[in-house]
Design an enzyme around this catalytic site. Structure first.
Site, PDB file in Angstrom:
ATOM      1  CD  GLU A  77      80.787  38.620 -18.662  1.00 37.01           C
ATOM      2  OE1 GLU A  77      81.091  39.160 -19.735  1.00 37.01           O
ATOM      3  OE2 GLU A  77      79.604  38.381 -18.327  1.00 37.01           O
ATOM      4  CG  HIS A  96      77.285  42.245 -17.216  1.00 32.04           C
ATOM      5  ND1 HIS A  96      77.152  42.707 -18.509  1.00 32.04           N
ATOM      6  CD2 HIS A  96      77.509  40.907 -17.320  1.00 32.04           C
ATOM      7  CE1 HIS A  96      77.307  41.694 -19.344  1.00 32.04           C
ATOM      8  NE2 HIS A  96      77.520  40.593 -18.653  1.00 32.04           N
ATOM      9  CG  HIS A  98      73.883  37.804 -19.815  1.00 32.06           C
ATOM     10  ND1 HIS A  98      74.346  36.625 -19.292  1.00 32.06           N
ATOM     11  CD2 HIS A  98      74.959  38.640 -19.838  1.00 32.06           C
ATOM     12  CE1 HIS A  98      75.646  36.738 -19.000  1.00 32.06           C
ATOM     13  NE2 HIS A  98      76.038  37.951 -19.319  1.00 32.06           N
ATOM     14  CG  HIS A 166      77.790  39.542 -23.454  1.00 33.66           C
ATOM     15  ND1 HIS A 166      79.116  39.733 -23.165  1.00 33.66           N
ATOM     16  CD2 HIS A 166      77.228  39.160 -22.285  1.00 33.66           C
ATOM     17  CE1 HIS A 166      79.339  39.461 -21.886  1.00 33.66           C
ATOM     18  NE2 HIS A 166      78.205  39.115 -21.339  1.00 33.66           N
TER      19      HIS A 166
HETATM   20 ZN   LIG Z   1      77.938  38.722 -19.367  1.00 35.31          ZN
END
Ligand SMILES: [Zn+2]
Length: 245
Positions: A77, A96, A98, A166
């Site tokens: 990602e 980023h 989760h 996500h």
């Molecule tokens: Zn992710």
């Protein structure tokens, strides 16, 4: 290259801090724009943030290719970071995550808004990116340049975008700012969710309060105090203060 070394060590500290604060686990990542070349950014190879060491930090271009000739396995990602840096020259660091606490707001029509004073770092508007809108059925991950650019488009000039089912992507004008946003965003979501369960009228942070909270800018003494605390808790002060006497 002394300041590149320092930045790499700070980025390692950021990885350890986010892991220790529960913002990232086996997955999730943090990057910084390259201090010498704004068309590049620094990001670990594919390793869980808690385990990242300076040797893991690689240099990437906005198309997701490596600029340092390294052959290590990159994060799938990494295109999240490519899109965010390419779209906005003010973005100096990207996270980023989760984080579980924000996920209900990524699948519900109830928008995530700031409800506590530390939640204001995320900004007034937190849009939701849904990969389904443009790409239909996918792995729900951001695995190519087009998806990274589309996410950046949803993010716009905001500081955070949720990603449906996500997680979230946060951007900062400094590494400290993006850490602050990312650490307090799940806490804000948790408090809001608890208040929604309580029922009754919920009073959110007002636009005026948001503006006053934002006056400090991306740095400042107050942020240094938090960084020292988080690094101490994570046992990585030596990375954060690398090169200082
Ligand atoms: Zn992710």
């Amino acid at each position: 290259m002394a300041d590149l070394d320092k930045v790499i060590h700070e980025l390692v500290a950021a990885n350890r801090i986010l892991a220790n604060e529960g913002v990232v686990d086996a997955y999730g990542h943090v990057s910084m724009r390259h201090p010498h070349d704004p068309s590049l950014f620094l990001l670990s190879c594919s390793r869980s943030p808690e385990l990242v060491v300076p040797e893991d930090i690689m240099t990437f271009r906005f198309d997701g290719t490596t600029a340092d000739g390294r052959k290590d396995n990159p994060y799938l990602e990494r295109f999240i970071h490519c899109g965010a840096y390419e779209a906005n020259p003010d973005v100096m660091a990207v996270v980023h995550s989760h984080a579980l606490a924000v996920l209900p707001f990524s699948i519900s029509s109830v928008p995530l808004v700031p409800v506590i004073h530390t939640g204001t770092h995320a900004g007034e508007h937190i849009p939701v990116w849904d990969s389904q809108d443009k790409f239909g059925d996918t792995s729900m991950l951001v695995q190519n340049v087009e998806q990274g650019r589309d996410l950046a488009l949803t993010l716009g000039k905001n500081r955070v975008a949720l990603m449906r089912g996500h997680g979230f992507t946060a951007v900062g004008r400094s590494l400290g700012e993006v850490l602050k946003i990312s650490i307090y965003l799940p806490q804000n979501a948790q408090v809001y969710m608890d208040a929604l369960r309580l029922g009754g009228t919920i009073k959110c942070v007002t636009p005026g309060e948001m503006a006053i909270r934002d006056e400090g800018g991306p740095g400042g003494r107050e942020l240094g105090r938090a960084l020292d605390y988080w690094a101490h808790r994570a046992g990585c002060s030596h990375y954060l203060h690398y090169g200082k006497k």
